[in-house]
Design an enzyme around this catalytic site. Structure first.
Site, PDB file in Angstrom:
ATOM      1  N   GLU A  37       0.862  -1.183   0.000  1.00  0.00           N
ATOM      2  CA  GLU A  37       0.000   0.000   0.000  1.00  0.00           C
ATOM      3  C   GLU A  37       0.899   1.235   0.000  1.00  0.00           C
ATOM      4  O   GLU A  37       1.859   1.278   0.755  1.00  0.00           O
ATOM      5  CB  GLU A  37      -0.900   0.029   1.235  1.00  0.00           C
TER       6      GLU A  37
ATOM      7  N   GLU B 104      -5.793  -3.245  12.440  1.00  0.00           N
ATOM      8  CA  GLU B 104      -5.432  -4.073  11.279  1.00  0.00           C
ATOM      9  C   GLU B 104      -6.393  -5.242  11.137  1.00  0.00           C
ATOM     10  O   GLU B 104      -6.783  -5.605  10.035  1.00  0.00           O
ATOM     11  CB  GLU B 104      -3.987  -4.569  11.375  1.00  0.00           C
TER      12      GLU B 104
ATOM     13  N   GLU C  44     -10.063   3.815   6.036  1.00  0.00           N
ATOM     14  CA  GLU C  44      -9.293   4.271   7.193  1.00  0.00           C
ATOM     15  C   GLU C  44     -10.155   4.989   8.232  1.00  0.00           C
ATOM     16  O   GLU C  44     -10.020   4.750   9.429  1.00  0.00           O
ATOM     17  CB  GLU C  44      -8.117   5.150   6.748  1.00  0.00           C
TER      18      GLU C  44
ATOM     19  N   GLY D 256       2.691   2.236  11.058  1.00  0.00           N
ATOM     20  CA  GLY D 256       2.466   1.403  12.239  1.00  0.00           C
ATOM     21  C   GLY D 256       2.312  -0.070  11.874  1.00  0.00           C
ATOM     22  O   GLY D 256       2.940  -0.935  12.470  1.00  0.00           O
ATOM     23  N   ALA D 257       1.484  -0.340  10.877  1.00  0.00           N
ATOM     24  CA  ALA D 257       1.239  -1.728  10.495  1.00  0.00           C
ATOM     25  C   ALA D 257       0.443  -1.758   9.198  1.00  0.00           C
ATOM     26  O   ALA D 257      -0.014  -0.718   8.727  1.00  0.00           O
ATOM     27  CB  ALA D 257       0.460  -2.448  11.588  1.00  0.00           C
ATOM     28  N   MET D 258       0.282  -2.961   8.644  1.00  0.00           N
ATOM     29  CA  MET D 258      -0.389  -3.093   7.353  1.00  0.00           C
ATOM     30  C   MET D 258      -1.275  -4.332   7.332  1.00  0.00           C
ATOM     31  O   MET D 258      -0.848  -5.411   7.723  1.00  0.00           O
ATOM     32  CB  MET D 258       0.682  -3.141   6.251  1.00  0.00           C
ATOM     33  N   GLU D 259      -2.480  -4.131   6.815  1.00  0.00           N
ATOM     34  CA  GLU D 259      -3.540  -5.143   6.918  1.00  0.00           C
ATOM     35  C   GLU D 259      -3.557  -6.179   5.801  1.00  0.00           C
ATOM     36  O   GLU D 259      -4.628  -6.734   5.508  1.00  0.00           O
ATOM     37  CB  GLU D 259      -4.889  -4.423   6.945  1.00  0.00           C
ATOM     38  N   ASN D 260      -2.426  -6.503   5.161  1.00  0.00           N
ATOM     39  CA  ASN D 260      -2.413  -7.492   4.074  1.00  0.00           C
ATOM     40  C   ASN D 260      -3.288  -8.699   4.416  1.00  0.00           C
ATOM     41  O   ASN D 260      -3.237  -9.200   5.534  1.00  0.00           O
ATOM     42  CB  ASN D 260      -0.988  -7.988   3.850  1.00  0.00           C
TER      43      ASN D 260
HETATM   44  N1  0A1 Z   1      -3.232   0.728   5.763  1.00  0.00           N
HETATM   45  C1  0A1 Z   1      -2.315   0.874   6.858  1.00  0.00           C
HETATM   46  C2  0A1 Z   1      -1.437   2.042   6.750  1.00  0.00           C
HETATM   47  C3  0A1 Z   1      -0.258   1.956   5.860  1.00  0.00           C
HETATM   48  C4  0A1 Z   1      -0.194   2.764   4.758  1.00  0.00           C
HETATM   49  C5  0A1 Z   1       0.927   2.814   3.959  1.00  0.00           C
HETATM   50  C6  0A1 Z   1       1.984   2.022   4.332  1.00  0.00           C
HETATM   51  O1  0A1 Z   1       3.162   2.054   3.637  1.00  0.00           O
HETATM   52  C7  0A1 Z   1       3.443   3.075   2.825  1.00  0.00           C
HETATM   53  C8  0A1 Z   1       1.932   1.193   5.417  1.00  0.00           C
HETATM   54  C9  0A1 Z   1       0.795   1.157   6.172  1.00  0.00           C
HETATM   55  C10 0A1 Z   1      -3.125   1.120   8.105  1.00  0.00           C
HETATM   56  O2  0A1 Z   1      -4.045   1.924   8.086  1.00  0.00           O
HETATM   57  O3  0A1 Z   1      -2.830   0.547   9.128  1.00  0.00           O
HETATM   58 ZN    ZN Z   2      -5.798   1.469   8.470  1.00  0.00          ZN
END
Ligand code: 0A1
Ligand code: ZN
Length: 884
Positions: A130, A307, A329, A270-274
């Site tokens: 992302e 996440e 978000e 902070g983190a990523m919701e893959n």
């Molecule tokens: N979707 C994640 C946030 C996120 C966005 C970009 C990133 O890398 C560029 C990493 C994480 C969240 O809302 O937690």
């Molecule tokens: Zn998020």
């Protein structure tokens, strides 16, 4: 040409130009041969042309920084003349309506310092896709409205990467020659490329299980570097609570057989919701009582929840395009805030969230980067992961709940998930679902998505004893923001209450209504000016406004110190009670600044001192709440009330008031500190957290006064504390003092924790944010410390972020040395990691808000940055927009 003019034409992407994709990718079969220096990626994509796309249109795939090896169409390798590659991607003309495209390319994970795409952290492979990282892995339709089914095969050296993970469920694995092995993963849910992830490395894990309410068993795994295994239990517990909560609050179950979290040290956010494979910044996962503070434990609960909740609000229902980012978000932040509120004290959580919004989002709204919750254009989407999209977006969702009621809102959420499952949709689709389910008209409400700026409410009240009425007149306006000089009135839920002089709630009855409603009532504002007449009011009431912070607005109403002190003592709504105390403190601080300017004697206002004393002695109150109530508004928040900010003057007034409170309240502070001593083992329940926070607040004040007893108390807590919350509170108080005990304590702490990078980050941050005269020199020296690493975003945040954003008095030194230091670092970091550099540029972007002399020095650094060659799109966008 002046440096202010754009040095090159940056491409702007506009919401109004959105077009559906011309081609769709049904399935993606990916193959990775993982090597640090050169990883081979093979992809086999089944592609279909959209019926509306003319056959003459070529296929255009995104791709950045890739080495293309070969392209084959329906099994035939294309000659270089049959396709075109440029720095943005791959164009293949003359493709049929349905076809298979096979691509081979190479990437270099070890050289990837931007941490977007495939990179190496702590010797392990991981990805961040992302928003537009997938195009740095392979050629693809890298946009969220192209949803494909993925099968991923990972090949690596078994000794170096015994663990190979990707999205979905494990499907097969096997051994190869030369000590290599392979694992295949299948994700049955179609997803956009930004949710793709892979991890490869030598990781250890803890495992647990969750049974969904329909009886399915889900395996839960949390992967970390082996030496961190003892810091995983809390995050796992948070995950299970989040899974249960989403079932209860939203009826949402988890959908795969396996849910994985991986912690990495190098991560931009902070983190990523893959899907099925969340990747976390280790700071948002790892915690033990000895190494993490109560705030860290709390933050982990919020991020793990966030996440996890994305699995529905983001993954199952995703965004059509990046202008819709707040669809996932804003909604997910709202969900994680409500989750955290239910796990702890609701009032205290609300205060924490409002504080974050006011400090970050209100400021963003008042500067050159102000944008609507649904932005209209961007140059670099990474710059739009903002407080507005996240925090204001959450407030917009909360307002929907306030307007529709809990039940109407839940029906709306159910309809939204049901209607759009498996689709990529818009914020408008979200509002429509709410409208349809609750039978409401939200036409005017939609302005919250399209108009930027923080609305201001000017409230007048009039009590008529003869008629027994109390009239509230509310006028709203919203300051201009870039590109939006005029705003139409917003639809605003304004929660109010009326209190008697002895602190009772009055039942509220609006003129024309038959029955009064006890307690809080939500008034709906639609027109620029609205009038509400409450009847049956037999004594002059005290008005309590914006209860629970029912809308992201600023409220202005004439109130004297006594009335604010009364509300601070008696309001039944925790937010409004706290807010009254904040407003009183801001008034007192502004008066102190005025006195400083005119050379008058400085005196701490007795009304404030007595209000603080009364609160401190309030044996009934929740301690976590008291700690909030007795914390003065931040220097940055106070500064927002000034036309032109003079950070040194704010700091002096703040310091004076803190010292005055410490001296005046010395006895009760000491008494409270002593009475709250640790008993029994460390626990993180709300009661214990509240006790520690109030006790450490008292210690902080005591260390500000001139009491000789305070230092031994603080040293004792530093040496004998058994948890990081208490040890760090003591160290922080010492680090802010100019006592000789400061240096030995800092050294001792470093020696004790030098092998734990997350604790070393705290050590950096404490020194960088201490407002002592030598702060800049110390920070400069620390940038040369062996533990500092400009490639690690956590280190940059801990040292440079804490200094530039958390130490206003020293960062804004009159000679501009802080700004020049920041300018140097922006230029140093930009080629390493544009996202990190661009975040630092934001600090300078508000130069117009500062005293002219300071503002000019800030602006000069922006111009210097903008004049640098080869600036990233990220940094360029923020620096150039700041100068317009
Ligand atoms: N979707 C994640 C946030 C996120 C966005 C970009 C990133 O890398 C560029 C990493 C994480 C969240 O809302 O937690
Ligand atoms: Zn998020």
């Amino acid at each position: 040409m002046s440096a202010v003019e754009p040095l090159r034409m940056a491409q702007t992407v506009c919401l109004k130009d959105y077009r559906p994709p011309e081609f769709r990718i049904e399935t993606a079969e990916l193959y990775f041969d993982l090597h640090e220096t050169g990883t081979t990626v093979r992809s086999r994509l089944f592609i279909e042309r959209d019926a509306r796309t003319p056959p003459s249109h070529p296929l255009v795939l995104n791709g950045e920084g890739l080495e293309l090896v070969s392209v084959a169409l329906d099994g035939r390798t294309l000659t270089p003349g049959e396709y075109r590659v440029d720095e943005e991607g791959l164009t293949v003309p003359g493709v049929p309506a349905r076809f298979a495209l096979e691509i081979e390319n190479r990437v270099h994970p070890a050289d990837n310092t931007a941490l977007e795409g495939l990179y190496v952290s702590g010797g392990n492979f991981c990805t961040q896709c992302e928003a537009e990282g997938f195009r740095r892995i392979t050629y693809f339709l890298d946009r969220p409205d192209v949803m494909a089914r993925y099968t991923t095969t990972l090949v690596a050296d078994r000794a170096r990467c015994p663990v190979l993970l990707s999205n979905g469920n494990p499907a097969a694995h096997g051994e190869l020659a030369d000590g290599r092995h392979w694992v295949r993963w299948e994700d049955p849910f179609p997803k956009p490329s930004y949710l793709f992830a892979l991890v490869g490395g030598d990781l250890a894990w803890i495992e647990d299980e969750f049974t969904t309410r329909s009886g399915r068993k889900v395996r839960l795994r949390l992967y970390v570097q082996r030496h961190n295994l003892d810091k995983c239990a809390h995050a796992m517990e948070c995950l299970k609570r989040a899974m249960r909560w989403d079932e209860e609050a939203y009826g949402r179950e988890y959908d795969l057989d396996l849910f994985m979290i991986v912690a990495v040290d190098d991560f931009n956010m902070g983190a990523m919701e893959n899907k099925g494979l969340n990747i976390f910044n280790s700071a948002c996962v790892l915690a033990s009582p000895e190494t993490a503070t109560d705030d860290d434990f709390q933050a982990i609960l919020g991020v793990v929840g966030h996440e996890y909740f994305h699995n529905w609000s983001g993954n199952r229902v995703t965004c059509r395009d990046w202008f819709q980012l707040s669809l996932k978000e804003g909604f997910t932040v709202f969900r994680d805030q409500e989750f955290s509120a239910e796990m702890a004290s609701r009032g205290v959580e609300r205060i924490r969230d409002v504080n974050a919004l006011r400090n970050a989002q209100f400021r963003e709204d008042a500067g050159p980067m102000a944008h609507p919750v649904r932005p209209e254009s961007y140059q670099e989407i990474s710059n739009f992961y903002t407080a507005t999209v996240y925090l204001k977006g959450a407030e917009v969702v909360r307002m929907l709940r306030n307007l529709l009621g809990a039940e109407g809102f839940r029906r709306g959420a159910d309809l939204y998930f049901e209607r759009h499952d498996g689709r990529a949709v818009t914020t408008d689709d979200f509002v429509c679902a709410m409208e349809d389910a609750a039978g409401a008209d939200l036409a005017q409400f939609r302005l919250w998505y399209s108009q930027a700026g923080s609305p201001e409410l000017h409230v007048e009240r009039r009590y008529d004893p003869g008629a027994g009425t109390c009239t509230l007149t509310v006028r709203q306006d919203c300051p201009p923001t870039p590109g939006q000089p005029e705003k139409a009135p917003f639809h605003i839920p304004l929660a109010v209450g009326l209190l008697t002089r002895d602190g009772r709630e009055l039942p509220l009855c609006l003129a024309g209504e038959a029955h009064p409603v006890a307690g809080t009532r939500v008034l709906e504002l639609r027109r620029e000016v609205e009038t509400f007449v409450f009847t049956g009011i037999t004594e002059e009431p005290v008005v309590s406004l914006l209860r629970g912070f029912s809308a992201p607005v600023k409220v202005h109403m004439e109130r004297d110190d006594e009335e604010l002190a009364f509300l601070m003592a008696h309001d039944t709504d925790p937010f409004s009670r706290w807010d009254a105390g904040q407003e009183l403190a801001v008034k007192v601080l502004l008066r102190l600044m005025e006195a400083q300017r005119s050379g008058a004697d400085l005196v701490a206002d007795p009304v404030l001192v007595e209000a603080f004393r009364r609160s401190l002695l309030d044996a009934e109150a929740d301690r976590a709440f008291l700690a909030r109530l007795l914390t003065l508004p931040s220097e940055d928040y106070v500064a927002e009330s000034l036309d032109r900010i003079d950070p040194a003057a704010v700091h002096e007034a703040h310091r004076f008031l803190r010292r005055a409170l410490a001296k005046a309240l010395h006895e009760p502070l000491l008494e409270t500190y002593r009475s709250l001593g640790e008993s029994g083992p460390y626990r993180i329940d709300p009661e214990s957290v509240g006790r520690r926070s109030l006790r450490n607040l008292c210690l902080g004040y005591l260390m500000q006064g001139d009491d000789p007893q305070a230092v031994p108390l603080c040293l004792d807590q530093f040496h004998s504390g058994t948890n990081m919350t208490d040890v760090l509170a003591a160290l922080s108080a010492l680090a802010r003092s100019e006592r000789p005990e400061r240096e030995p304590a800092l050294e001792e702490f470093y020696e004790r924790w030098k092998d734990d990078p997350l604790v070393v980050d705290k050590w950096f941050a404490i020194q960088a944010s201490a407002p002592l005269p030598d702060a800049l020199e110390r920070v400069r020296t620390l940038t040369r410390h062996p533990a500092f690493n400009p490639r690690n975003p956590n280190k940059v945040r801990a040292l440079l972020g804490a200094f530039c954003q958390g130490n206003p008095a020293r960062f804004h030194a009159r000679d501009g040395a802080g700004y020049a230091f920041l300018g140097d670092w922006i230029l140093e970091l930009d080629p390493i990691n544009p996202q990190v550099a661009a975040r630092l540029v934001r600090v300078l972007s508000r130069w117009r808000r500062y005293e002219p002399r300071l503002g000019e020095l800030m602006r000069a650094q922006l111009e210097r940055v903008l004049a640098a060659p080869d600036l990233s799109r990220d940094t360029y966008e923020i620096a150039s927009k700041s100068l317009v």
